[in-house]
Design a protein around this motif. Structure first.
Motif, PDB file in Angstrom:
ATOM      1  N   TYR A   1     -70.918  25.444  59.733  1.00 16.73           N
ATOM      2  CA  TYR A   1     -70.660  25.523  58.203  1.00 16.73           C
ATOM      3  C   TYR A   1     -68.948  25.147  58.176  1.00 16.73           C
ATOM      4  O   TYR A   1     -68.461  25.285  57.240  1.00 16.73           O
ATOM      5  CB  TYR A   1     -70.506  26.898  57.949  1.00 16.73           C
ATOM      6  CG  TYR A   1     -71.912  27.505  57.701  1.00 16.73           C
ATOM      7  CD1 TYR A   1     -72.702  26.860  56.571  1.00 16.73           C
ATOM      8  CD2 TYR A   1     -72.793  28.261  58.528  1.00 16.73           C
ATOM      9  CE1 TYR A   1     -73.989  27.244  56.151  1.00 16.73           C
ATOM     10  CE2 TYR A   1     -74.222  28.490  58.275  1.00 16.73           C
ATOM     11  CZ  TYR A   1     -74.680  28.008  57.000  1.00 16.73           C
ATOM     12  OH  TYR A   1     -76.120  28.333  56.702  1.00 16.73           O
ATOM     13  N   SER A   2     -68.308  24.712  59.376  1.00 16.23           N
ATOM     14  CA  SER A   2     -66.746  24.512  59.399  1.00 16.23           C
ATOM     15  C   SER A   2     -66.636  23.825  60.517  1.00 16.23           C
ATOM     16  O   SER A   2     -67.173  23.849  61.609  1.00 16.23           O
ATOM     17  CB  SER A   2     -66.189  25.655  59.362  1.00 16.23           C
ATOM     18  OG  SER A   2     -65.952  26.422  60.602  1.00 16.23           O
TER      19      SER A   2
ATOM     20  N   LYS B   1     -63.238  22.871  63.166  1.00 18.45           N
ATOM     21  CA  LYS B   1     -62.017  23.638  63.804  1.00 18.45           C
ATOM     22  C   LYS B   1     -61.383  22.919  64.639  1.00 18.45           C
ATOM     23  O   LYS B   1     -61.765  21.964  65.534  1.00 18.45           O
ATOM     24  CB  LYS B   1     -62.196  25.040  64.165  1.00 18.45           C
ATOM     25  CG  LYS B   1     -62.990  26.083  63.561  1.00 18.45           C
ATOM     26  CD  LYS B   1     -63.245  27.315  64.289  1.00 18.45           C
ATOM     27  CE  LYS B   1     -63.821  28.161  63.209  1.00 18.45           C
ATOM     28  NZ  LYS B   1     -64.294  29.576  64.128  1.00 18.45           N
TER      29      LYS B   1
ATOM     30  N   GLN C   1     -58.445  24.520  60.178  1.00 17.28           N
ATOM     31  CA  GLN C   1     -60.160  24.911  60.158  1.00 17.28           C
ATOM     32  C   GLN C   1     -60.360  24.153  58.576  1.00 17.28           C
ATOM     33  O   GLN C   1     -59.566  24.133  57.805  1.00 17.28           O
ATOM     34  CB  GLN C   1     -60.406  26.245  59.779  1.00 17.28           C
ATOM     35  CG  GLN C   1     -61.874  26.405  59.492  1.00 17.28           C
ATOM     36  CD  GLN C   1     -62.355  27.799  59.907  1.00 17.28           C
ATOM     37  OE1 GLN C   1     -61.353  28.605  60.364  1.00 17.28           O
ATOM     38  NE2 GLN C   1     -63.353  28.478  59.512  1.00 17.28           N
ATOM     39  N   ARG C   2     -61.627  23.689  58.579  1.00 19.50           N
ATOM     40  CA  ARG C   2     -61.897  22.914  57.341  1.00 19.50           C
ATOM     41  C   ARG C   2     -63.503  23.434  56.994  1.00 19.50           C
ATOM     42  O   ARG C   2     -64.351  23.261  57.951  1.00 19.50           O
ATOM     43  CB  ARG C   2     -61.955  21.564  57.388  1.00 19.50           C
ATOM     44  CG  ARG C   2     -62.794  20.614  56.099  1.00 19.50           C
ATOM     45  CD  ARG C   2     -62.523  19.266  56.532  1.00 19.50           C
ATOM     46  NE  ARG C   2     -63.024  18.357  55.139  1.00 19.50           N
ATOM     47  CZ  ARG C   2     -64.311  18.115  55.045  1.00 19.50           C
ATOM     48  NH1 ARG C   2     -65.076  18.610  55.887  1.00 19.50           N
ATOM     49  NH2 ARG C   2     -64.583  17.535  54.069  1.00 19.50           N
ATOM     50  N   LYS C   3     -63.709  24.009  56.026  1.00 16.12           N
ATOM     51  CA  LYS C   3     -65.288  24.412  55.664  1.00 16.12           C
ATOM     52  C   LYS C   3     -66.048  23.181  55.215  1.00 16.12           C
ATOM     53  O   LYS C   3     -65.645  22.522  54.745  1.00 16.12           O
ATOM     54  CB  LYS C   3     -65.168  25.373  54.570  1.00 16.12           C
ATOM     55  CG  LYS C   3     -64.746  26.771  55.261  1.00 16.12           C
ATOM     56  CD  LYS C   3     -64.995  27.733  54.202  1.00 16.12           C
ATOM     57  CE  LYS C   3     -64.500  29.475  54.737  1.00 16.12           C
ATOM     58  NZ  LYS C   3     -64.504  30.259  53.685  1.00 16.12           N
ATOM     59  N   HIS C   4     -67.377  23.311  55.451  1.00 14.15           N
ATOM     60  CA  HIS C   4     -68.306  22.403  54.838  1.00 14.15           C
ATOM     61  C   HIS C   4     -69.477  23.012  54.756  1.00 14.15           C
ATOM     62  O   HIS C   4     -69.536  24.423  55.051  1.00 14.15           O
ATOM     63  CB  HIS C   4     -68.713  21.004  55.739  1.00 14.15           C
ATOM     64  CG  HIS C   4     -68.799  21.263  57.131  1.00 14.15           C
ATOM     65  ND1 HIS C   4     -68.044  21.009  58.072  1.00 14.15           N
ATOM     66  CD2 HIS C   4     -70.023  21.915  57.613  1.00 14.15           C
ATOM     67  CE1 HIS C   4     -68.650  21.301  59.363  1.00 14.15           C
ATOM     68  NE2 HIS C   4     -69.825  21.897  59.004  1.00 14.15           N
ATOM     69  N   ASP C   5     -70.525  22.349  54.350  1.00  8.89           N
ATOM     70  CA  ASP C   5     -71.827  23.261  54.154  1.00  8.89           C
ATOM     71  C   ASP C   5     -73.207  22.571  55.087  1.00  8.89           C
ATOM     72  O   ASP C   5     -72.836  21.308  55.523  1.00  8.89           O
ATOM     73  CB  ASP C   5     -72.276  22.983  52.682  1.00  8.89           C
ATOM     74  CG  ASP C   5     -73.198  24.219  52.209  1.00  8.89           C
ATOM     75  OD1 ASP C   5     -73.465  25.063  53.180  1.00  8.89           O
ATOM     76  OD2 ASP C   5     -73.398  24.244  50.845  1.00  8.89           O
TER      77      ASP C   5
ATOM     78  N   ASP D   1     -69.157  15.400  56.295  1.00  7.44           N
ATOM     79  CA  ASP D   1     -69.171  16.861  57.372  1.00  7.44           C
ATOM     80  C   ASP D   1     -68.517  16.674  58.561  1.00  7.44           C
ATOM     81  O   ASP D   1     -67.561  17.318  59.021  1.00  7.44           O
ATOM     82  CB  ASP D   1     -70.497  17.589  57.393  1.00  7.44           C
ATOM     83  CG  ASP D   1     -71.118  17.783  56.009  1.00  7.44           C
ATOM     84  OD1 ASP D   1     -70.536  18.244  55.290  1.00  7.44           O
ATOM     85  OD2 ASP D   1     -72.254  17.937  56.059  1.00  7.44           O
TER      86      ASP D   1
ATOM     87  N   THR E   1     -72.807  31.119  64.153  1.00 12.16           N
ATOM     88  CA  THR E   1     -73.850  31.215  63.014  1.00 12.16           C
ATOM     89  C   THR E   1     -75.039  31.248  63.710  1.00 12.16           C
ATOM     90  O   THR E   1     -76.165  32.038  62.985  1.00 12.16           O
ATOM     91  CB  THR E   1     -73.710  29.713  62.577  1.00 12.16           C
ATOM     92  OG1 THR E   1     -72.223  29.504  61.562  1.00 12.16           O
ATOM     93  CG2 THR E   1     -74.707  29.683  60.956  1.00 12.16           C
TER      94      THR E   1
ATOM     95  N   HIS F   1     -74.506  35.848  56.391  1.00 11.59           N
ATOM     96  CA  HIS F   1     -73.808  35.085  55.308  1.00 11.59           C
ATOM     97  C   HIS F   1     -74.863  35.101  54.194  1.00 11.59           C
ATOM     98  O   HIS F   1     -74.690  35.342  53.137  1.00 11.59           O
ATOM     99  CB  HIS F   1     -73.532  33.589  55.625  1.00 11.59           C
ATOM    100  CG  HIS F   1     -72.249  33.573  56.308  1.00 11.59           C
ATOM    101  ND1 HIS F   1     -70.814  33.630  55.627  1.00 11.59           N
ATOM    102  CD2 HIS F   1     -71.802  33.925  57.813  1.00 11.59           C
ATOM    103  CE1 HIS F   1     -69.854  33.398  56.419  1.00 11.59           C
ATOM    104  NE2 HIS F   1     -70.421  33.749  57.558  1.00 11.59           N
TER     105      HIS F   1
END
Length: 498
Positions: free
Chosen positions: A12-13, A15, A30-34, A50, A264, A306
């Motif tokens: 989900y992210s 780093k 950090q960068r979030k993605h899905d 991603d 996760t 989550h």
């Protein structure tokens, strides 16, 4: 001063960490993605948006935030989610989204086919791994059957670190630890691809070269330097799968060392002096020559919290929402006022290896509150973790257990695991995880660090010991947890999600 850059691509992210040559962390990002879930049992990532965008963005940010000269970066290490199956052209263009590791259960039929063709005992003996939803081979067979146009255009099948390293250097490389997850393709004894088996599923030249994790396998190209901010010519190591890099970051490297990764999904790596093959778990060479590992993993973990927050509470997507749930859970006693949860919301990996397992919340009454259910969720994950730890102890008693991952910041989760499993967990100072491990491995690759330096760079700062009174209460619950699955397994197989 020289620096090491490490980036990890997660579920989900992503780093990133920048270490200096003394081992001090100079910058993090950090960068979030899905994660895409296009249907039941499916889990995918967009490799460009991603994976590569995560690496590219974080590299630029780490360099900018630290203010260093990119030419001072001595080496780059990347780790990433795995094992995955991404079909690409010879030029490296993705032909479809990457099919993720064991959380993607689409290839159940192909697992059965390959076990029938190859013989399950023969696969286990040669690869050290049973064919499960974690395996790459069945996913490639699924691709050939269900997406023949894509399969026909494919020139390579790669995972996340391999894709990133190719974008940086132009070479297709996977480390031995990662290659072992390409079941049933990797031959443990030969430490190479088993050509006859591979060619039953795809051409052998679709697979990457194999190297040891810390080998310098190439250098940042001019084009990649322009995209990432790295200096052209910067050395790049082979890298590895995220869980192994996470294990290194907390000092798991000696026989008997065991990591519990709270992410996760939950994941486990135990280092062994010798190769151990057990059908419940996965075996692989570890990151350095002449070391071995046995691994396991849940299909859920933090991802289940989550899901609960998003689908069952109406609370906003903010850290404060989890704090609210945690406070509510702490008002519920150990045992969650009689609620017991099976956390098999995406099937389950080890030790039951059952893609058709289902989540179950047992014991609900009108007297229960949200905090009871949330505590039962945390405890359910804890019971699943103990189920794995008990299996590992049968193989080799753990010398030291280390807690890793973002979930270490959740004191209820880690304490529940110690109480349910009756184990003491060591916690290191830095919990940034696989990104730190990747930077450290890059430092080993360019001879700035030795493996034992991790004890200085990331010292133990606390230990989580079991509360014996709570442990006694959980003992009966753990027996009930296993019985609940056993008694409902047949029903789960008849109840297909739609």
């Amino acid at each position: 001063m020289r620096y090491l850059l490490g980036i990890d691509i997660g579920r989900y992210s992503s780093k990133g960490v920048l270490l200096d040559e003394s081992g001090a962390i100079r910058a993090t990002a950090q960068r979030k993605h899905d994660m895409r879930v296009p249907g039941p049992g499916l889990a995918e990532h967009d490799a460009l948006q991603d994976w590569w965008e995560g690496f590219r963005t974080l590299s630029q940010r780490l360099i900018l935030d630290s203010g260093i000269n990119p030419a001072a970066i001595a080496a780059v290490g990347c780790s990433g989610i795995g094992p995955c199956a991404l079909p690409v052209t010879e030029a490296g263009k993705p032909l479809r989204p990457a099919i993720l590791y064991g959380v993607d259960t689409r290839a159940e039929v192909e697992i059965e086919e390959l076990n029938a063709e190859l013989g399950a005992p023969a696969v286990l003996a040669r690869t050290g791994n049973p064919l499960t939803t974690q395996s790459v081979g069945p996913k490639v067979r699924w691709l050939a059957k269900h997406e023949p146009d894509t399969f026909r255009k494919t020139a390579r099948i790669v995972g996340c670190p391999t894709f990133i390293v190719h974008r940086l250097t132009g070479r297709w490389v996977v480390d031995h630890y990662g290659a072992s997850c390409y079941t049933p393709f990797y031959d443990l004894a030969a430490k190479d691809w088993h050509r006859e088996t591979v060619e039953r599923i795809c051409p052998v030249d679709w697979l990457p070269e194999i190297a040891w994790t810390t080998e310098i396998i190439g250098y940042v190209s001019t084009e990649a330097g322009g995209e990432t901010g790295l200096a052209a010519g910067t050395p790049v190591i082979a890298g590895t799968i995220d869980a192994a890099s996470e294990a290194i970051s907390v000092g798991v490297q000696r026989p008997g060392d065991l990591m519990i990764m709270y992410g996760t999904t939950a994941f486990f790596i135990q280092v062994n002096a010798d190769l151990v093959v057990d059908s419940r778990f996965w075996a692989a060479p570890f990151l350095f020559e002449n070391t071995w590992s046995v691994m396991g993993g849940l299909a859920t973990g933090g991802g289940l919290t989550h899901w609960f927050r998003k689908e069952m509470t109406g609370l906003p997507d903010e850290d404060s929402s989890f704090q609210t749930l945690m406070e509510e859970a702490l008002t519920s006693p150990p045992g969650a006022n009689g609620i017991l949860m099976l956390p098999y919301f995406s099937g389950e990996r080890t030790p039951i290896n059952d893609p058709q397992a289902k989540g179950l919340i047992f014991g609900l009454t009108l007297a229960h509150r949200r905090g009871d259910i949330y505590r039962a969720l945390i405890e359910g994950i804890g019971h699943a973790i103990r189920h794995n730890l008990d299996g590992f102890a049968e193989i080799q008693p753990a010398r030291s257990i280390y807690a890793a991952g973002g979930g270490v910041q959740n004191p209820l989760w880690t304490q529940c695991v110690s109480d349910i499993a009756g184990v003491c967990q060591n916690v290191r100072q830095h919990t940034v995880g696989a990104a730190l491990g990747s930077a450290f491995l890059a430092g080993i690759g360019c001879n700035i660090f030795a493996p034992e330096d991790i004890d200085r760079i990331n010292p133990i700062v606390s230990r989580i010991a079991p509360n014996e009174a709570d442990r006694n209460r959980y003992e009966a619950d753990h027996v009930a947890f296993k019985v609940l699955y056993a008694n409902n397994k047949a029903t789960m197989r008849r109840s297909r999600a739609s």
